[in-house]
Design a protein around this motif. Structure first.
Motif, PDB file in Angstrom:
ATOM      1  N   TYR A   7       0.851  -1.178   0.000  1.00 35.58           N
ATOM      2  CA  TYR A   7       0.000   0.000   0.000  1.00 35.58           C
ATOM      3  C   TYR A   7       0.896   1.241   0.000  1.00 35.58           C
ATOM      4  CZ  TYR A   7      -3.229   3.626   1.401  1.00 35.58           C
ATOM      5  OH  TYR A   7      -3.945   4.783   1.436  1.00 35.58           O
ATOM      6  N   ILE A   8       0.777   2.032  -1.058  1.00 34.53           N
ATOM      7  CA  ILE A   8       1.541   3.273  -1.188  1.00 34.53           C
ATOM      8  C   ILE A   8       0.548   4.426  -1.147  1.00 34.53           C
ATOM      9  CG2 ILE A   8       3.078   4.626  -2.690  1.00 34.53           C
ATOM     10  CD1 ILE A   8       4.413   2.064  -1.648  1.00 34.53           C
ATOM     11  N   MET A   9       0.899   5.475  -0.416  1.00 31.26           N
ATOM     12  CA  MET A   9      -0.021   6.610  -0.322  1.00 31.26           C
ATOM     13  C   MET A   9       0.757   7.920  -0.443  1.00 31.26           C
ATOM     14  SD  MET A   9      -2.723   7.389   2.743  1.00 31.26           S
ATOM     15  CE  MET A   9      -1.554   7.428   4.096  1.00 31.26           C
ATOM     16  N   VAL A  10       0.312   8.782  -1.363  1.00 30.54           N
ATOM     17  CA  VAL A  10       0.823  10.143  -1.403  1.00 30.54           C
ATOM     18  C   VAL A  10       0.084  10.902  -0.304  1.00 30.54           C
ATOM     19  CG1 VAL A  10       1.199  12.226  -2.761  1.00 30.54           C
ATOM     20  CG2 VAL A  10       1.199   9.983  -3.898  1.00 30.54           C
ATOM     21  N   GLU A  22       4.727  12.732 -10.158  1.00 31.93           N
ATOM     22  CA  GLU A  22       6.143  12.390  -9.931  1.00 31.93           C
ATOM     23  C   GLU A  22       6.282  11.112  -9.084  1.00 31.93           C
ATOM     24  OE1 GLU A  22       9.270  14.275 -10.374  1.00 31.93           O
ATOM     25  OE2 GLU A  22      10.329  12.703  -9.269  1.00 31.93           O
ATOM     26  N   ILE A  23       5.470  11.024  -8.029  1.00 36.47           N
ATOM     27  CA  ILE A  23       5.579   9.875  -7.117  1.00 36.47           C
ATOM     28  C   ILE A  23       5.041   8.605  -7.783  1.00 36.47           C
ATOM     29  CG2 ILE A  23       4.761   8.920  -4.915  1.00 36.47           C
ATOM     30  CD1 ILE A  23       5.032  11.831  -3.792  1.00 36.47           C
ATOM     31  N   ILE A  24       3.899   8.713  -8.449  1.00 32.44           N
ATOM     32  CA  ILE A  24       3.358   7.535  -9.146  1.00 32.44           C
ATOM     33  C   ILE A  24       4.363   7.045 -10.181  1.00 32.44           C
ATOM     34  CG2 ILE A  24       1.555   6.666 -10.705  1.00 32.44           C
ATOM     35  CD1 ILE A  24      -0.412   8.546  -9.367  1.00 32.44           C
ATOM     36  N   SER A  25       4.976   7.994 -10.868  1.00 34.56           N
ATOM     37  CA  SER A  25       5.948   7.695 -11.917  1.00 34.56           C
ATOM     38  C   SER A  25       7.101   6.821 -11.452  1.00 34.56           C
ATOM     39  CB  SER A  25       6.554   9.007 -12.411  1.00 34.56           C
ATOM     40  OG  SER A  25       6.286   9.177 -13.749  1.00 34.56           O
ATOM     41  N   ARG A  26       7.570   7.069 -10.224  1.00 31.16           N
ATOM     42  CA  ARG A  26       8.725   6.306  -9.731  1.00 31.16           C
ATOM     43  C   ARG A  26       8.413   4.811  -9.684  1.00 31.16           C
ATOM     44  NH1 ARG A  26      12.907   9.838  -6.848  1.00 31.16           N
ATOM     45  NH2 ARG A  26      12.352  11.874  -7.713  1.00 31.16           N
ATOM     46  N   ALA A  84       9.681  -4.466  -0.126  1.00 30.60           N
ATOM     47  CA  ALA A  84      11.019  -3.983   0.226  1.00 30.60           C
ATOM     48  C   ALA A  84      11.539  -2.992  -0.809  1.00 30.60           C
ATOM     49  CB  ALA A  84      11.974  -5.169   0.354  1.00 30.60           C
ATOM     50  N   SER A  85      11.273  -3.264  -2.078  1.00 31.08           N
ATOM     51  CA  SER A  85      11.748  -2.371  -3.133  1.00 31.08           C
ATOM     52  C   SER A  85      11.090  -0.997  -3.025  1.00 31.08           C
ATOM     53  CB  SER A  85      11.461  -2.993  -4.500  1.00 31.08           C
ATOM     54  OG  SER A  85      11.843  -2.106  -5.517  1.00 31.08           O
ATOM     55  N   ALA A  86       9.791  -0.961  -2.740  1.00 31.44           N
ATOM     56  CA  ALA A  86       9.093   0.321  -2.601  1.00 31.44           C
ATOM     57  C   ALA A  86       9.662   1.110  -1.424  1.00 31.44           C
ATOM     58  CB  ALA A  86       7.593   0.093  -2.419  1.00 31.44           C
ATOM     59  N   SER A 119       3.989   0.410   2.869  1.00 32.63           N
ATOM     60  CA  SER A 119       3.868  -0.682   3.845  1.00 32.63           C
ATOM     61  C   SER A 119       5.241  -1.249   4.190  1.00 32.63           C
ATOM     62  CB  SER A 119       3.012  -1.811   3.274  1.00 32.63           C
ATOM     63  OG  SER A 119       1.790  -1.320   2.779  1.00 32.63           O
ATOM     64  N   ASP A 120       5.383  -1.718   5.451  1.00 28.61           N
ATOM     65  CA  ASP A 120       6.701  -2.199   5.896  1.00 28.61           C
ATOM     66  C   ASP A 120       6.866  -3.713   5.857  1.00 28.61           C
ATOM     67  OD1 ASP A 120       5.203  -2.965   8.076  1.00 28.61           O
ATOM     68  OD2 ASP A 120       6.117  -1.543   9.473  1.00 28.61           O
TER      69      ASP A 120
END
Ligand code: DAT
Ligand code: MG
Length: 151
Positions: A7-10, A22-26, A84-86, A119-120
């Motif tokens: 889960y990624i959140m701006v 920019e963040i989605i792009s990465r 882990a990569s995120a 997420s961790d």
């Protein structure tokens, strides 16, 4: 290999500062698969549940105020090793300690305004996607580039 979800959140500062694309792009350029995406005003109860492990911390009330202070962009990403990569793409919690090239290292200066969440662990990835997305909001699809990313 095991395919994980994260889960990624701006966070609201990222949205207010115009950093969403920019963040989605990465994550997109890295080669992970987007399975959920929405702009969302987070209710206080959800913010508290998301960060429940930090409830006893002195910064908890400020953290909840911050996360609910404006819309966030919620994302679910899938892939081998994505959790882990995120976290590596995001960089250290304190943006001043985050390496250049990471999102926080490039785009932020303070822990309390560190523009993005990730997420961790794979377990928390599942838990958080379940918290932030309803059934029917996630898409299962096969990106056309899949055979060009993994042999
Ligand atoms: P991360 O977001 O890198 O996983 P975390 O889970 O330890 O870091 O903390 C969650 C968020 O809480 C973090 O992104 C920003 C805030 N936070 C953590 N430690 C803090 C501190 N010492 N002062 C202020 N905010 C803090
Ligand atoms: Mg965390």
């Amino acid at each position: 290999e095991q395919v994980d979800e994260t889960y990624i959140m701006v966070k609201p500062d990222g949205v207010q500062r115009g950093l969403v694309g920019e963040i989605i792009s990465r994550f997109e350029k890295k080669g992970f698969k987007l399975t959920g995406l929405k702009l969302f005003q987070c209710p206080k109860e959800l913010a508290e549940e998301h960060y429940k492990d930090l409830k006893a911390k002195p910064f908890f009330p400020g953290l909840i105020d911050y996360i609910t202070s404006g819309p966030v962009v919620c994302m679910a990403w899938e892939g081998v090793g994505v959790v882990a990569s995120a976290r590596k793409l995001i960089g250290s919690t304190d943006p001043l300690k985050a390496e250049p090239g990471t999102i926080r290292g490039d785009l932020a200066v303070q822990t309390g305004r560190n523009v993005v969440h990730g997420s961790d662990s794979p377990e928390n990835g599942k838990r958080e996607i379940g918290l932030w997305f309803k059934e029917g909001e996630l898409c299962q699809w096969t990106p056309a580039q899949a055979p060009w990313l993994r042999e």
